[in-house]
Motif scaffolding. Sequence first.
Motif, PDB file in Angstrom:
ATOM      1  N   ASP A  96       1.039  -0.748   0.170  1.00 29.31           N
ATOM      2  CA  ASP A  96       0.322   0.170  -0.617  1.00 29.31           C
ATOM      3  C   ASP A  96       0.988   1.426  -0.349  1.00 29.31           C
ATOM      4  O   ASP A  96       1.522   1.738   0.945  1.00 29.31           O
ATOM      5  N   ILE A 131       0.480   4.759   0.275  1.00 27.34           N
ATOM      6  CA  ILE A 131      -0.224   5.038   1.150  1.00 27.34           C
ATOM      7  C   ILE A 131      -1.307   4.723   1.499  1.00 27.34           C
ATOM      8  O   ILE A 131      -2.432   4.677   0.996  1.00 27.34           O
ATOM      9  N   ASP A 132      -1.129   4.662   2.845  1.00 30.59           N
ATOM     10  CA  ASP A 132      -2.377   3.776   3.369  1.00 30.59           C
ATOM     11  C   ASP A 132      -2.812   5.144   4.901  1.00 30.59           C
ATOM     12  O   ASP A 132      -2.100   5.769   4.822  1.00 30.59           O
ATOM     13  N   GLY A 133      -4.227   5.722   4.429  1.00 32.98           N
ATOM     14  CA  GLY A 133      -4.479   6.567   4.614  1.00 32.98           C
ATOM     15  C   GLY A 133      -4.093   7.861   4.285  1.00 32.98           C
ATOM     16  O   GLY A 133      -3.731   8.691   3.739  1.00 32.98           O
ATOM     17  N   THR A 134      -4.654   7.703   2.553  1.00 32.22           N
ATOM     18  CA  THR A 134      -4.941   8.760   1.438  1.00 32.22           C
ATOM     19  C   THR A 134      -5.940   9.936   2.380  1.00 32.22           C
ATOM     20  O   THR A 134      -5.001  10.874   2.291  1.00 32.22           O
ATOM     21  N   TYR A 148     -15.744   2.593   2.211  1.00 39.43           N
ATOM     22  CA  TYR A 148     -15.522   2.405   0.789  1.00 39.43           C
ATOM     23  C   TYR A 148     -16.783   2.014   0.563  1.00 39.43           C
ATOM     24  O   TYR A 148     -17.149   1.124  -0.822  1.00 39.43           O
ATOM     25  N   ARG A 207     -11.225   6.489  15.846  1.00 40.67           N
ATOM     26  CA  ARG A 207     -11.006   6.203  14.335  1.00 40.67           C
ATOM     27  C   ARG A 207      -9.751   7.256  14.020  1.00 40.67           C
ATOM     28  O   ARG A 207      -9.840   8.601  13.292  1.00 40.67           O
ATOM     29  N   GLY A 215      -7.586   6.631  10.555  1.00 40.21           N
ATOM     30  CA  GLY A 215      -8.172   6.283   9.321  1.00 40.21           C
ATOM     31  C   GLY A 215      -6.505   5.950   8.035  1.00 40.21           C
ATOM     32  O   GLY A 215      -6.715   5.730   7.371  1.00 40.21           O
ATOM     33  N   SER A 216      -5.989   4.777   9.464  1.00 39.61           N
ATOM     34  CA  SER A 216      -5.731   3.927   8.511  1.00 39.61           C
ATOM     35  C   SER A 216      -4.565   3.031   9.266  1.00 39.61           C
ATOM     36  O   SER A 216      -4.944   2.859  10.043  1.00 39.61           O
ATOM     37  N   ALA A 217      -5.313   1.697   8.023  1.00 42.95           N
ATOM     38  CA  ALA A 217      -5.489   0.488   8.751  1.00 42.95           C
ATOM     39  C   ALA A 217      -3.465  -0.034   9.004  1.00 42.95           C
ATOM     40  O   ALA A 217      -4.386  -0.493  10.591  1.00 42.95           O
ATOM     41  N   GLU A 226     -12.421  -3.722  12.062  1.00 43.41           N
ATOM     42  CA  GLU A 226     -12.715  -3.141  10.729  1.00 43.41           C
ATOM     43  C   GLU A 226     -13.915  -3.805  10.191  1.00 43.41           C
ATOM     44  O   GLU A 226     -13.456  -4.993   9.280  1.00 43.41           O
TER      45      GLU A 226
HETATM   46  C1  IPD Z   1      -7.549   2.708   3.863  1.00 38.99           C
HETATM   47  C2  IPD Z   1      -7.870   3.533   5.291  1.00 38.99           C
HETATM   48  C3  IPD Z   1      -8.575   3.566   6.134  1.00 38.99           C
HETATM   49  C4  IPD Z   1      -9.389   2.087   6.052  1.00 38.99           C
HETATM   50  C5  IPD Z   1      -9.509   1.511   4.736  1.00 38.99           C
HETATM   51  C6  IPD Z   1      -8.405   1.558   3.907  1.00 38.99           C
HETATM   52  P1  IPD Z   1      -6.344   3.771   2.091  1.00 38.99           P
HETATM   53  O1  IPD Z   1      -6.592   2.682   3.193  1.00 38.99           O
HETATM   54  O2  IPD Z   1      -6.164   2.470   5.938  1.00 38.99           O
HETATM   55  O3  IPD Z   1      -8.515   3.643   7.174  1.00 38.99           O
HETATM   56  O4  IPD Z   1     -10.239   2.718   7.005  1.00 38.99           O
HETATM   57  O5  IPD Z   1     -10.384   0.376   4.553  1.00 38.99           O
HETATM   58  O6  IPD Z   1      -8.688   1.315   2.872  1.00 38.99           O
HETATM   59  O7  IPD Z   1      -7.405   4.031   0.524  1.00 38.99           O
HETATM   60  O8  IPD Z   1      -5.859   5.146   3.006  1.00 38.99           O
HETATM   61  O9  IPD Z   1      -5.068   2.947   1.154  1.00 38.99           O
END
Ligand code: IPD
Length: 255
Positions: free
Chosen positions: A90, A92-95, A165, A189, A191-193, A210
């Motif tokens: 990934d 950028i995780d947390g785009t 999404y 929460r 915003g980055s898994a 999640e």
């Molecule tokens: C997202 C983030 C977000 C999580 C979404 C992921 P992205 O990844 O990790 O925290 O809730 O399920 O898709 O789109 O920022 O790479």
Amino acid sequence: MIEDLEKEVIEKISPVIRECGKLMLAAKEENISSSTEEKGSRHNLVTKYDKLIQEKLKNKLSEIMPSALFLGEENEKQPDIRNGYAFIVDPIDGTSNFIKGLDTSCISIGMTYDAVPVCGIIYNPYKDELFTAAEGKGAYLNGKQIHVNNDAIEDGLVAFGTAPYNPELSEKMFSMIKSYFGRCLDIRRFGSAALDLCDLAAGRTCLYIEPLVAPWDVCAGTIIVREAGGTVTDLDGNELQFLTKTSIKASNGVA
Ligand code: IPD
Ligand code: CA
Ligand code: CA
């Protein structure tokens, strides 16, 4: 032999992932929103940096391990990773955090063998935190071994992802969040898994849940949590798989 290979891969990837982190930091000087596109829904965004970092990693990882396949979030077509080595990336995780300047995003690189994670590297450039783990070798933050905490649910913070999404899951998810709120110390929460998994591994939270994530969101983080002594399954308690999207429940093993 394989263990040595994983250690070597981590050593070779660490400077590369840090270089990519510098690109994320440099982006703060510019208006990122102007180079943002939607991917399928208005909630799912991609910037030129996601693409740039993925391209850089694809090239460097193929030099580091030419035989490994490359599965990246921004690929148009994904390889079949069921056999042999593969990188799951990934860029950028947390785009959304990245675009909005929240400084809670990272780069996540997992390596699988026959679709099972064998090592993971996650870098948060904003805090200069490099998380690494190889199977059977423990999990590390900037070279120092880390462990999940022992918090019972009443004493711990619980991080949720909102599967942004997939709005069809929101009813189920928010009722789940409500059921935890009040029982635990508090909910979060971020915003980055990938960082949610790192926070659990570092003993900062006791649980991360999640309802739907992709393999690139959680591959590296899964091995980091397991090597830090935690557990990772889907919401039904099944072994997590990395071939399709899945729900995820990562725990310190107590909560
Ligand atoms: C997202 C983030 C977000 C999580 C979404 C992921 P992205 O990844 O990790 O925290 O809730 O399920 O898709 O789109 O920022 O790479
Ligand atoms: Ca992601
Ligand atoms: Ca991403």
